[in-house]
Design an enzyme around this catalytic site. Structure first.
Site, PDB file in Angstrom:
ATOM      1  N   HIS A 115       0.815  -1.224   0.000  1.00 47.98           N
ATOM      2  CA  HIS A 115       0.000   0.000   0.000  1.00 47.98           C
ATOM      3  C   HIS A 115       0.846   1.270   0.000  1.00 47.98           C
ATOM      4  CE1 HIS A 115       0.140   0.286   4.559  1.00 47.98           C
ATOM      5  NE2 HIS A 115       0.128   1.560   4.234  1.00 47.98           N
ATOM      6  N   ASP A 149      -0.905  -7.341   1.520  1.00 48.91           N
ATOM      7  CA  ASP A 149      -0.202  -6.049   1.589  1.00 48.91           C
ATOM      8  C   ASP A 149       1.288  -6.289   1.816  1.00 48.91           C
ATOM      9  OD1 ASP A 149       0.302  -3.361   1.679  1.00 48.91           O
ATOM     10  OD2 ASP A 149      -0.632  -3.028   3.639  1.00 48.91           O
ATOM     11  N   GLY A 161       2.932   5.973   9.002  1.00 49.24           N
ATOM     12  CA  GLY A 161       4.369   6.130   8.783  1.00 49.24           C
ATOM     13  C   GLY A 161       5.163   4.900   9.208  1.00 49.24           C
ATOM     14  N   SER A 208       4.024   1.971   8.485  1.00 51.43           N
ATOM     15  CA  SER A 208       3.663   1.011   7.444  1.00 51.43           C
ATOM     16  C   SER A 208       4.882   0.461   6.725  1.00 51.43           C
ATOM     17  CB  SER A 208       2.778   1.694   6.405  1.00 51.43           C
ATOM     18  OG  SER A 208       1.498   1.834   6.917  1.00 51.43           O
TER      19      SER A 208
END
Ligand code: 4AZ
Length: 249
Positions: free
Chosen positions: A41, A93, A192, A194
């Site tokens: 993502h 993801d 952030g 991620s």
């Protein structure tokens, strides 16, 4: 990271910092000298992300500072988003970055940069198992800025059935996810973080069990952090990178 504590990169030397057009974009984890695992993502956004605008840093303790003695910087030679990443529910993801040093070559092992192990595909950790999440993400939900310095937080795994049921995520939680939280809901990944690592220590070694993916708000009661379940992707990682799969011994 909300809650938790500031930490040195030497304690989480697999943490990669990914920048797009000079701005911090996402975290990642070094799994081999030329390969970083992160979240799909991060790269599937309104603005098209081109590999030539991406830079990856290892050995970074502060987002807006350069420690030339510790830091290694890389171009991105190849960006591989999972082909079945679903942007509506964040299923699959996961992404891989093939990195290439400014002077050729890949990552060089040091006190502040080294690879993390991938867990064998069958590994299952019990609910309540303590793991650690690290990143430069926001220290509070809705904050204006990311954390200037690297943080880490201790979180415990929830059982799959718990992640799936009320008051948690129900059908939003797929078989390719794991969820984790601190018992008092004080510590969590946030915007952030991620792409960054959820690592768990097994038999004295740190393994990458999760990739920071999503969650409703940050450190909110009954809203655990959701991570991509890395053990579901051993074959995918082996196929895309050409790296040898984990074998016993
Ligand atoms: C995000 O926006 C994000 N609390 C990442 C993790 C979590 C929430 C949001 C988990 O990137």
């Amino acid at each position: 990271i909300v809650g938790g504590s500031f930490t040195a990169i030497d304690s989480h030397p697999w943490v990669a910092a990914i920048y797009h057009k000079g701005r911090f974009l996402c975290g990642g984890s070094l799994i081999a000298p030329c390969w970083v695992v992160t979240a799909a993502h991060c790269f599937i956004q309104t603005e098209e992300i081109k590999t030539e605008n991406l830079f990856v840093y290892l050995g970074k303790t502060a987002i807006n500072e350069t420690d030339a003695d510790k830091e290694q910087s890389f171009f991105v030679k190849k960006l591989i988003n999972h082909q079945e990443y679903n942007k509506s529910n964040y299923n699959n993801d996961i992404a891989l970055l093939m990195i290439k040093g400014i002077n050729g070559g890949c990552a060089v092992k040091s006190a502040s940069a080294r690879t993390v192990c991938l867990p064998p595909s069958h590994t299952h950790l019990p609910a309540g198992f303590q793991c650690s999440v690290a990143g430069f993400g926001k220290e509070k939900y809705g904050a204006w800025r990311y954390s200037q310095f690297l943080k880490q937080g201790e979180v415990k795994l929830l059982s799959r059935t718990d992640c799936k049921r009320e008051p948690h995520y129900k059908e939003l939680f797929t078989n390719n996810m794991i969820c984790a939280a601190s018992p008092d809901w004080s510590t969590d990944a946030c915007e952030g973080d991620s792409g960054g690592p959820l690592v768990c220590e097994v038999s004295g070694r740190m393994f990458l069990f999760g990739v920071v993916s999503w969650g409703e708000n940050c450190a909110e009661k009954n809203k655990p952090g959701v991570y991509t379940q890395v053990t579901n992707y051993n074959n995918w990682i082996a196929e895309k990178t050409g790296l040898q799969k984990y074998t016993k011994g």
